[in-house]
Design a protein around this motif. Structure first.
Motif: not given
Length: 732
Positions: A656-663
């Motif tokens: 359930g870990v989500l990356p922190e990205r903007c595109g």
């Protein structure tokens, strides 16, 4: 006294120095550039040449001049550079190594190591003389309100690294003087309560407490673990804490203390040092942080390597700071000096380094040095400005950033990096087990460089996550035992070859409560004292993973021989790929150094090789454990193996870990009240243009440009050069 400004400083003075008039002229240049603080390093041997005759006139003159110019002063003392009269008065105050050799080098020069190791702090005469001098210094200089921080030691360490011919741990390990050995025994009494309990833990036969000694020539014994913990986590922080209290009780303004130390990757020392002051500081010389022979795959991608590797250092330090401020106490200003020069430092390097540091939580900066060094070993090196004090392009770039930060001082000084979802677990005992296992000397060729393996696999895991935009904190064993893992979705346990039962049980409880643990090979193969568990695994972890140890083999590498023992002398498997099984079919993990296989006892196979099951997962309580039969981080840190990276990331994302990205951009945030700083990072070698969603914010400003960006459809459009970093300041 709490300052609201972002400290942007630069070192100007240590003895031997340029003439004071030159330094005063330089202060005006630095002030105009945008610096608000200067660092002054005082030396005990220079300022108390005769006992009781303290002359602080040079330091005081510079402090007064800085006050007149509106500059703060970062005031550091160098007590390890002790005056000659102290050595003559107390000939038994020298620190002593494991071979009984006193460190008899009472040099009065700050290079190579700021006088370290210096006299032994456990010596009562030394402590009395130190307190008398420090009290005089603080009462003399404390009336200058522009002193912003006190520093009790420069680059805190007990080191024998610079001693010629010191190649073994026995030659580099201090202090075996009678005063420290007595201190050690008293600490052991408090730790174990009785001599019988100590003998049981150490597997020794001491009959009296006075007989108890740490190891001297062969360090791979249980007593080493307690001895190194004592010197690194008790003796050294004790000295710094004592000096900090002398500052506090004599300073009418109670200014903060910066602890300029930290610890190496995988070490827990920084956690203890940080508790001694209000600010944790570190030195940062990025041109020295180049790929080593184990980082071969990144030599042609230096900027990519640098971004992740520098972030690793700051993430480790930020974690050890425990919520305290983190400063760059020494930030490289120019190329390295001496007879052999380092690579040139350009304005874009200064910008990239600073932005990387700020993105990871750094809240204060002090460059080293304002002009090039004059002293032999580092001559002509590290100057941010020119030889005559004139601004260089990199100094002007630093000043531009200083002025930008001054517009948002609280955000960048006190803004916090949000807690990560992933924790990398470290242990001071494991670090020292690996340290002793890597010692040189007889039969050294038969020993793996265990400490390097530990640090290298940590580097691989961190890089794998960082380049995806999954941020990681570090959690030291003591924090795990206190329940610190409960707020993390995933915990990673690198190279866990020696673990205590308490840590193993705490990890089992973390998983039972709903966490996900990913462990590399051999978890608890030895206990915390380095004694073998014949089952090959800690009992609590066998229960957690639903598997038992079956076999352990060395394996070769896919692209050379960096850490593999020579095949002609040892039984080494050919390069081995572990194939995914079950829900991980189609995935693969390249084995590095070890291949461990397991007998499944309730868990599920997730990796296989010709020798059997080499990876298992198991549902335990409300959580899940993954056991990988190799050092997974190496496949990324050295070979940048895409399939291994994909497998490792799948384990983390499935939790359930989500990356922190903007595109295509990575995003790291600092948060303070209604403001946020977004550091947007292009980790690729191509120019990138992205629309960044900023819904919920009414104003978006580019930090360095100092102007607002147009918000169109709840987003802003930004272009990034290859490996570029830009910072947006957002206000709600």
């Amino acid at each position: 006294m709490k300052s609201e400004k972002f400290i942007f400083g630069i070192h100007i003075y240590r003895f031997p120095s340029l003439p004071l008039q030159e330094l005063k002229k330089d202060m005006r240049i630095l002030k105009k550039l945008g610096f608000n603080t200067v660092k002054v390093q005082e030396s005990w041997a220079i300022d108390e040449r005769r006992e009781g005759e303290v002359d602080l006139s040079d330091v005081e003159e510079l402090t007064a001049e800085a006050r007149q110019l509106g500059l703060g002063v970062y005031l550091g003392v160098t007590m390890e550079l002790a005056p000659m009269w102290l050595w003559r008065k107390y000939p038994d105050c020298h620190m002593v190594n494991a071979l009984g050799e006193p460190h008899r080098d009472p040099t009065q020069y700050l290079l190579p190591s700021d006088g370290k190791p210096g006299p032994c702090w456990d010596h009562p005469g030394v402590r009395e003389a130190e307190e008398r001098f420090l009290t005089k210094l603080v009462r003399t200089l404390g009336r200058y309100e522009n002193i912003v921080v006190w520093s009790p030691q420069q680059e805190i360490d007990i080191t024998g690294e610079d001693r010629p011919g010191a190649t073994t741990l026995a030659q580099r390990t201090y202090c075996y003087c009678p005063y420290t050995l007595s201190h050690f025994r008293e600490w052991l009494k408090g730790r174990y309560g009785s001599l019988d309990a100590l003998n049981s833990a150490w597997r020794t036969g001491f009959g009296e407490w006075e007989e108890v000694e740490p190891p001297r020539t062969f360090m791979m014994v249980p007593s080493w673990i307690d001895w190194r913990y004592f010197m690194e986590d008790v003796y050294l922080p004790g000295k710094i804490r004592w000096r900090a209290e002398v500052f506090r009780k004599n300073d009418p303004l109670r200014r903060p203390v910066i602890v300029h130390g930290g610890g190496d990757i995988g070490s827990g020392r920084g956690w203890e040092l940080a508790k001694c002051g209000e600010i944790l500081g570190t030195s940062f010389y990025p041109t020295g942080r180049r790929p080593g022979e184990w980082d071969w795959a990144f030599r042609d991608e230096l900027l990519r390597y640098e971004l992740a590797d520098n972030s690793l250092k700051f993430d480790h330090l930020r974690s050890s700071a425990g919520g305290r401020e983190l400063w760059l106490s020494e930030f490289q200003g120019g190329r390295g000096g001496g007879l052999v020069f380092g690579p040139e430092v350009r304005p874009e390097d200064i910008r990239r380094w600073l932005m990387t540091a700020l993105s990871a939580g750094v809240g204060g900066v002090c460059f080293w040095n304002h002009r090039p060094e004059i002293f032999w070993r580092e001559m002509h090196g590290f100057g941010l400005c020119g030889w005559d004090g004139s601004p260089t392009q990199r100094a002007e770039e630093a000043g531009r950033i200083a002025k930008a930060l001054s517009r948002h001082p609280e955000l960048f000084r006190y803004g916090k990096v949000p807690r990560a979802q992933v924790a990398i677990v470290t242990s001071e005992d494991l670090y020292h087990f690996a340290e002793a296992s890597s010692d040189t000397g007889p039969y050294a060729e038969a020993r793996p460089d265990a400490l390097r393996h530990l640090q290298h696999t940590i580097k691989g895991w961190h890089r794998c996550l960082w380049e995806e935009g999954i941020w990681a904190d570090f959690l030291e064993e003591k924090e795990v035992l206190e329940g610190g893992l409960k707020s993390y979705r995933v915990a990673i346990l690198p190279f866990p070859v020696a673990l205590g039962d308490e840590l193993a049980e705490a990890l089992r409880e973390y998983v039972a409560a709903g966490g996900t643990l990913i462990s590399e090979a051999c978890p608890g193969r030895a206990d915390r004292y380095g004694m073998a568990r014949l089952s090959g695994m800690a009992d609590a972890l066998r229960d957690l993973f639903g598997a038992e140890h079956e076999s352990l083999s060395l394996c070769g590498e896919w692209g050379g021989q960096r850490w593999s023992p020579p095949r002609e002398r040892y039984e080494v498997l050919p390069p081995t790929e572990l194939a995914g099984d079950g829900p991980y079919s189609g995935h693969a993990l390249r084995a590095s150094f070890y291949v461990e296989t397991y007998r499944v006892r309730g868990g599920r196979p997730i990796l296989r090789c010709d020798r059997g099951v080499a990876g298992v997962s198991n549902d335990h309580g409300r959580g899940r454990g993954f056991l990988l039969g190799t050092l997974a981080g190496h496949a990324v840190a050295t070979y940048d193996h895409a399939q291994s990276r994909a497998f490792m990331l799948k384990l983390v994302k499935d939790a359930g870990v989500l990356p922190e990205r903007c595109g295509r951009l990575l995003r790291r945030r600092r948060v303070w009240k209604d403001q946020e700083a977004w550091f947007l990072i292009n980790p690729s070698d191509e120019e990138v243009e992205e629309r960044v969603e900023v819904e919920g914010f009414r104003r978006v400003e580019d930090l360095l440009e100092g102007k607002g960006l147009p918000i169109e459809g709840k987003a802003v459009s930004i272009t990034f050069q290859a490996f570029g970093i830009r910072c947006l300041v957002l206000r709600k």
